[in-house]
Design an enzyme around this catalytic site. Sequence first.
Site: not given
Length: 310
Positions: A44-45, A225, A256
């Site tokens: 969903s994200n 990151g 996401d």
Amino acid sequence: MDRADIVVLGTFVADLAFKAERLPVVGETLLGQGFAMGPGGKGSNQVIAAARAGARSAMITRVGQDSFGDMARQTWSRDGVDTSHVLIDEAAPTGAAFIFVSSRTGDNAIIIESGAAANLSPADVRAAEGLISGARVFVTQFEQPIETAIEGLRLARGHGVTTILNPAPALPVDDAIYVNCDFVTPNETEAATLTGIDTATDEGALQAAASLVRRGARNALITLGAKGALLHGEAGTHFVPAFKVTKVVDTTGAGDAFNGGFAVAIAEGRNPVDAVRFGAAVAALSVQKPGTAPSMPTRADIDAFIRANG
């Protein structure tokens, strides 16, 4: 919506986020420093990130007949996501996630229960073949059953659709899954779990990426990151730096955001390196706001950020 540029197979869960200085140890109770509830789930994200970044987007999933399921449908409706293949599961509740957010660093730790989405089946995916076949990019992850993700990747590749597998949470899988992947996009921790190679150094990350390519993926894209991302495979080998962010509020959902943005750029025909940079911009914007889906930026914000940061 008669056609989607990006189709995402994955989960919706209600995010229950607690902010504190640290996680409690077993038997301990801590006072929190904040709480929020909102829409989440990797699939969903990612579909919301893609929709806000300008793509016609569609979701394939299952939700329960409950208030969290209502939250899901309202969330997708606001962002124009096609929900024609969102199934209502009368036997299971909508999923939920416990999210710990460090009040000192913004880093997170998550426990997820997929709920109704755990019942997603290969048959559900086959029922959406018409939707998948018309897409430019298909995206999936490992929060729903692995065999369902495999079926989605197989169908998409069979129709010439670019496939992105975000293997999170990282699970032991047969190498056969990678044959249908144009891009495999683990973070450095997930890449280490999947390959058994320490990814703490650039050399280790490259070895892990090469291992995923040897297993059948056309390209491995490992997010690192604050160091950026490593792309390796048919697109060549490229270390793409991250955008600098002065204040990190919440890293939940950053991966996401990256995957959704990357998918949009690929769907628009950008080369993979440019697509990585676009995804990095989406992620950089997302970590400056709290929450997962609520933190996903609009296309106007993304374009402005990229112009301002070269």
